[in-house]
Write a protein that holds these residues in place. Structure first.
Motif, PDB file in Angstrom:
ATOM      1  N   LEU A 102       0.823  -1.220   0.000  1.00 29.93           N
ATOM      2  CA  LEU A 102       0.000   0.000   0.000  1.00 29.93           C
ATOM      3  C   LEU A 102       0.855   1.266   0.000  1.00 29.93           C
ATOM      4  N   PRO A 103       1.795   1.418   0.950  1.00 31.31           N
ATOM      5  CA  PRO A 103       2.644   2.623   0.879  1.00 31.31           C
ATOM      6  C   PRO A 103       3.577   2.605  -0.327  1.00 31.31           C
ATOM      7  N   ALA A 104       4.004   1.413  -0.740  1.00 33.28           N
ATOM      8  CA  ALA A 104       4.909   1.334  -1.891  1.00 33.28           C
ATOM      9  C   ALA A 104       4.241   1.780  -3.179  1.00 33.28           C
ATOM     10  N   GLY A 105       2.900   1.609  -3.249  1.00 33.99           N
ATOM     11  CA  GLY A 105       2.191   1.910  -4.490  1.00 33.99           C
ATOM     12  C   GLY A 105       1.568   3.281  -4.563  1.00 33.99           C
ATOM     13  N   ARG A 106       1.865   4.140  -3.591  1.00 30.83           N
ATOM     14  CA  ARG A 106       1.278   5.489  -3.623  1.00 30.83           C
ATOM     15  C   ARG A 106       1.614   6.209  -4.926  1.00 30.83           C
ATOM     16  N   GLY A 107       0.584   6.772  -5.543  1.00 31.18           N
ATOM     17  CA  GLY A 107       0.777   7.555  -6.759  1.00 31.18           C
ATOM     18  C   GLY A 107       0.784   6.743  -8.034  1.00 31.18           C
ATOM     19  N   LEU A 108       0.713   5.419  -7.934  1.00 31.87           N
ATOM     20  CA  LEU A 108       0.728   4.577  -9.130  1.00 31.87           C
ATOM     21  C   LEU A 108      -0.693   4.297  -9.611  1.00 31.87           C
TER      22      LEU A 108
END
Length: 353
Positions: A298-304
């Motif tokens: 979840l935090p890794a995918g922010r903005g994707l």
């Protein structure tokens, strides 16, 4: 391909950029363009070691040689690498190059502006034998964006500074690297038995000999992730396999971070078997792992984009399980071959081979 018009500054250290390439028609021209656009005052050369490619890589390389033939600031040369193996390519390029600073770049890597000038400055300021920075993964489609996010997250790669960033300072290894030639010659270049992990192994030897390896977030190289689950799995399986060879060959080099993936593979396999044959409580382990990578994505995918975010857990699981499986199944015979290759009679100095 634009060229520098000024004559090189003879007071600034000359630089050799070495590139091992195999089937890189998609990225080679862009990678060389990023090198030749560097704002660096000293003389520079680019030496491309050509493996047995099956695409247009060789043709593009020859075009680059012709286009830079009259460039006083930075010419491109090629050398053959019949084996196609990365460490052999690197040693061939080192042997064919001639300048006191050696910059390693891959055929699918893009140097950030000012990379070479900053690296040369850091070599002088720190006294290190090798300096490097961030492996800045960038994708071009949803899957590659997902892999890039996984490769730059702590849940994906742990606390590896060259993946996730951090403060400048001494480190075990760096991505690619900018070396003093004397350090490469002292170590006899790359160990060609290490099909993978040759960077980590060389940096280990440099540190064991008393030399410094320095990480700086000022240095950044854009990296293109593998384009499919299968290719990513193959990449990380080889990483794990050869990292175990390093651990066997260099006693005391084991880092707890490298033991996490094989431990996870064993725990998930045991939990699944216990859950299926003994008690459903065994499924807590694989279920907990799945929950952890979903939460971590979840935090890794922010903005994707949404499609990329949904694929991050797949990328994370592929990386972890493939690395762990490669580590666990790494045959001892590989370490035996490596040990034989480093006997005094087998060592090769790339400057005199």
């Amino acid at each position: 391909m634009s060229e520098k018009n000024q004559e090189p500054d003879v007071q600034t250290p000359a630089v050799s950029v070495i590139m091992p390439v195999l089937n890189e028609e998609r990225h080679l021209r862009g990678a060389v363009h990023a090198i030749l656009q560097q704002e660096y005052a000293g003389e520079m050369e680019v030496v491309i070691a050509l493996g047995p490619s099956t695409d247009r890589t060789d043709e593009i390389a020859e075009e680059l040689v012709r286009e830079t033939a009259d460039n006083a600031w930075g010419r491109v040369h090629t050398v053959p690498n019949p084996t196609g193996r990365t460490p052999a390519a690197l040693n061939a390029a080192i042997k064919a190059s001639r300048h006191p600073i050696v910059v390693r770049v891959d055929g699918h890597g893009l140097l950030s502006p000012g990379y070479i000038a900053t690296a040369v400055r850091l070599l002088e300021e720190t006294g290190a034998q090798n300096v490097g920075g961030l492996m800045f993964a960038e994708g071009e489609n949803d899957w590659e964006h997902a892999v890039a996010a996984a490769m730059t997250s702590k849940i994906g790669v742990g606390n590896a500074a060259f993946h996730t960033g951090g403060e400048a300072g001494p480190t075990e290894t760096v991505y690619l690297g900018v070396f003093r030639r004397e350090a490469l010659e002292q170590q006899g270049g790359y160990n060609e038995e290490f099909i993978r992990a040759q960077d980590w192994e060389l940096n280990f030897r440099i540190r064991e000999a008393g030399g410094g390896v320095w990480f700086s977030p000022e240095l950044k190289v854009s990296y293109r992730p593998r384009p499919s689950v299968r290719e990513l799995a193959k990449q990380y399986r080889n990483y794990g396999r050869w990292r175990h060879v390093v651990a066997r060959y260099h006693k005391g080099s084991v880092n707890p971070r490298y033991l996490a993936p094989p431990t996870a593979v064993c725990a998930i396999a045991a939990g699944t078997v216990i859950g299926a044959l003994v008690t459903p409580w065994g499924f807590v382990v694989p279920g907990g792992y799945l929950a952890a990578i979903v939460a971590g994505s979840l935090p890794a995918g922010r903005g994707l984009p949404a499609k990329a975010r949904l694929q991050i857990p797949v990328a994370l699981a592929t990386m972890h399980m493939s690395w762990g499986w490669g580590y666990l199944t790494s045959p001892r015979s590989l370490a035996a071959k490596v040990i034989a290759s480093r006997r005094p009679s087998a060592q090769t100095d790339p400057s005199h081979a």
